[in-house]
Design a protein around this motif. Structure first.
Motif, PDB file in Angstrom:
ATOM      1  N   SER A  37      17.753   4.542  43.601  1.00  0.00           N
ATOM      2  CA  SER A  37      18.814   3.640  43.165  1.00  0.00           C
ATOM      3  C   SER A  37      18.335   2.196  43.205  1.00  0.00           C
ATOM      4  O   SER A  37      17.930   1.694  44.259  1.00  0.00           O
ATOM      5  CB  SER A  37      20.047   3.789  44.067  1.00  0.00           C
ATOM      6  OG  SER A  37      20.620   5.067  43.912  1.00  0.00           O
ATOM      7  N   PRO A  78      19.358   5.771  39.123  1.00  0.00           N
ATOM      8  CA  PRO A  78      20.596   6.558  39.198  1.00  0.00           C
ATOM      9  C   PRO A  78      21.781   5.777  39.742  1.00  0.00           C
ATOM     10  O   PRO A  78      22.901   6.303  39.805  1.00  0.00           O
ATOM     11  CB  PRO A  78      20.222   7.725  40.114  1.00  0.00           C
ATOM     12  CG  PRO A  78      19.033   7.261  40.872  1.00  0.00           C
ATOM     13  CD  PRO A  78      18.330   6.224  40.061  1.00  0.00           C
ATOM     14  N   ARG A  84      24.529  11.353  38.694  1.00  0.00           N
ATOM     15  CA  ARG A  84      23.510  10.733  37.849  1.00  0.00           C
ATOM     16  C   ARG A  84      22.106  11.087  38.334  1.00  0.00           C
ATOM     17  O   ARG A  84      21.166  11.177  37.530  1.00  0.00           O
ATOM     18  CB  ARG A  84      23.707   9.209  37.838  1.00  0.00           C
ATOM     19  CG  ARG A  84      22.890   8.488  36.780  1.00  0.00           C
ATOM     20  CD  ARG A  84      23.427   8.763  35.402  1.00  0.00           C
ATOM     21  NE  ARG A  84      22.709   7.958  34.401  1.00  0.00           N
ATOM     22  CZ  ARG A  84      22.297   8.446  33.255  1.00  0.00           C
ATOM     23  NH1 ARG A  84      22.518   9.709  32.929  1.00  0.00           N
ATOM     24  NH2 ARG A  84      21.684   7.659  32.381  1.00  0.00           N
ATOM     25  N   PHE A  85      21.933  11.297  39.636  1.00  0.00           N
ATOM     26  CA  PHE A  85      20.640  11.747  40.146  1.00  0.00           C
ATOM     27  C   PHE A  85      20.227  13.053  39.474  1.00  0.00           C
ATOM     28  O   PHE A  85      19.072  13.228  39.087  1.00  0.00           O
ATOM     29  CB  PHE A  85      20.693  11.934  41.662  1.00  0.00           C
ATOM     30  CG  PHE A  85      20.420  10.697  42.464  1.00  0.00           C
ATOM     31  CD1 PHE A  85      19.135  10.434  42.938  1.00  0.00           C
ATOM     32  CD2 PHE A  85      21.421   9.796  42.760  1.00  0.00           C
ATOM     33  CE1 PHE A  85      18.866   9.298  43.681  1.00  0.00           C
ATOM     34  CE2 PHE A  85      21.168   8.662  43.505  1.00  0.00           C
ATOM     35  CZ  PHE A  85      19.888   8.407  43.967  1.00  0.00           C
ATOM     36  N   SER A 109      22.657  12.886  47.275  1.00  0.00           N
ATOM     37  CA  SER A 109      21.828  12.749  46.070  1.00  0.00           C
ATOM     38  C   SER A 109      20.778  13.853  46.030  1.00  0.00           C
ATOM     39  O   SER A 109      20.503  14.422  44.966  1.00  0.00           O
ATOM     40  CB  SER A 109      21.170  11.363  46.014  1.00  0.00           C
ATOM     41  OG  SER A 109      20.211  11.179  47.026  1.00  0.00           O
TER      42      SER A 109
END
Length: 428
Positions: A37, A78, A84-85, A109
């Motif tokens: 991130s 992400p 989103r990961f 995640s």
């Protein structure tokens, strides 16, 4: 913060969040995915991990690359969004054709990407301390398991600090909750009464700590030495520590031992009121070894900022990356099945001066260090294990996992039940 990223490839965007090198002829490079991130609540911790991976790749390319090819980093953001990961891990593997991924921080995640790595049969190196209770064939865990961080930290507080009452404070997701289940049972097994254990969870990014810190202060005023065991993650740590200082809680009164606060997180705080509070890690920037001195020097040169810091998950990426390079060169291929089979038994230096080994359960051996926060944002090591501790995938302190072992070499299983002599599945 501007970094002087020397000799790095120009980034191009894909879907608003993916960056890679300029176009190469097919098969001219080995692609390395970086899944951290760079925005959102976890950017405070993860951005540095992206940068250290770029440094390690640059250094390896200067040595000639791997298997005679240059390494090509493929960076995605992400954005601290757990689904989103998974989406971006699929894009990295299936869309970009990376041969390995280094990434994730939070357990949520990591959990989100596990099915993708299993389905597409790729390799993830996960560099952060976590709750254990997992061993997946496609994942190599270079951060600490609970027996390499949480349990030794509690032992230190009990044996050295004389702590008798315990506040287990965490962010509300799988890592703190599972770690605290283990710690709660461990404390009860050691004779701690239930009323001497306080458990509290807060959301990611929590900012209003006044009431909770007041409750901690009250809990610690009952005549028994009290400590906070903190699994608070991300940028919520900044207002938490500020509120401790606001309410006059010092390390002498109620020491805090943190599992997710290192040099990077302290860089955003006024650390003077926090002096003497603790963190349990497997590496600190202040470690005095030739290996660490060289690593810190390279990092400061790479960033172009003499005030930059190093931390434990960066060391975990350093170890994992070197293990991956060594395994690929030994195997003579980046084929995931071959590399996965080659990695167990692979050794690589850690920065405390020892050699870490990848175990059959896909965890590594690590030293355990307890450090006190200094007023300059660094840590003074006050306790260190004599030997490197093997990471335990399954906790001995929870009944549901006490009989489980992970062994991807002899048993080809991540959760083998030693009583029934059966394998429960590939991951959990």
């Amino acid at each position: 913060m501007q970094y002087k990223l020397k000799n790095l490839w120009a980034a191009t965007a894909l879907a608003g969040c993916l960056a890679s090198a300029p176009a190469y002829a097919q098969d001219d490079t080995i692609k390395v995915g970086i899944l951290h991130s760079l925005s959102g609540t976890m950017a405070i911790s993860e951005t540095t991990l992206k940068d250290v991976m770029l440094m390690l790749i640059e250094e390896q390319n200067a040595k000639g690359g791997v298997l005679g090819k240059q390494l090509e980093p493929v960076v995605v953001d992400p954005a601290s969004d757990w689904p989103r990961f998974a989406e971006l891990s699929r894009e990295l593997i299936a869309g970009q054709g990376v041969d390995v991924v280094f990434g994730c921080w939070t357990s949520v995640s990591r959990k989100s990407v596990l099915p993708v790595f299993e389905e597409l049969n790729s390799i993830l190196f996960y560099p952060v301390q976590y709750e254990g209770q997992e061993s997946q064939r496609n994942v190599f865990y270079t951060g600490a398991a609970p027996n390499q961080q949480a349990i030794p930290a509690v032992d230190y507080l009990s044996d050295v600090e004389g702590v008798e009452r315990w506040v287990l404070a965490g962010t509300d997701y799988v890592y703190p909750r599972t770690t605290n289940l283990i710690l709660e049972q461990y404390l009860k097994d050691a004779g701690v009464a239930e009323e001497d254990i306080m458990i509290n969870y807060t959301p990611f990014g929590h900012s209003d700590w006044q009431t909770i810190v007041s409750e901690i202060k009250e809990f610690g005023s009952q005549g028994k030495k009290t400590a906070v065991v903190s699994t608070i993650n991300g940028d919520a740590n900044v207002p938490f520590y500020k509120e401790l200082g606001n309410q006059g809680i010092t390390a002498t009164d109620i020491p805090v031992v943190a599992f997710s606060v290192g040099e990077e997180e302290l860089a955003g705080l006024d650390t003077a009121p926090l002096e003497g509070h603790l963190a349990a890690w497997n590496y600190f920037m202040s470690v005095d070894t030739e290996e660490n001195d060289a690593f810190v020097e390279k990092w400061l040169e790479f960033t172009g900022d003499e005030n930059e810091v190093t931390n434990d998950p960066m060391e975990a990426h350093y170890i994992g990356f070197n293990m991956w390079v060594k395994a690929v060169e030994e195997a003579g291929t980046t084929d995931p099945d071959t590399v996965i089979d080659t990695l167990p038994g692979t050794e690589a230096p850690n920065l405390t001066g020892g050699m870490s080994v990848m175990l059959p359960n896909h965890h590594i051996t690590k030293p355990v260090l307890i450090g006190e926060i200094l007023d300059d944002g660094q840590f003074e090591v006050v306790e260190e294990t004599d030997d490197l501790i093997p990471g335990d995938a399954w906790s001995d302190f929870l009944p549901e996992s006490a009989t489980l072992v992970a062994d991807w070499v002899e048993l080809d299983c991540g959760n083998f039940n030693t009583e029934t002599e059966t394998c429960g599945g590939s991951a959990e």
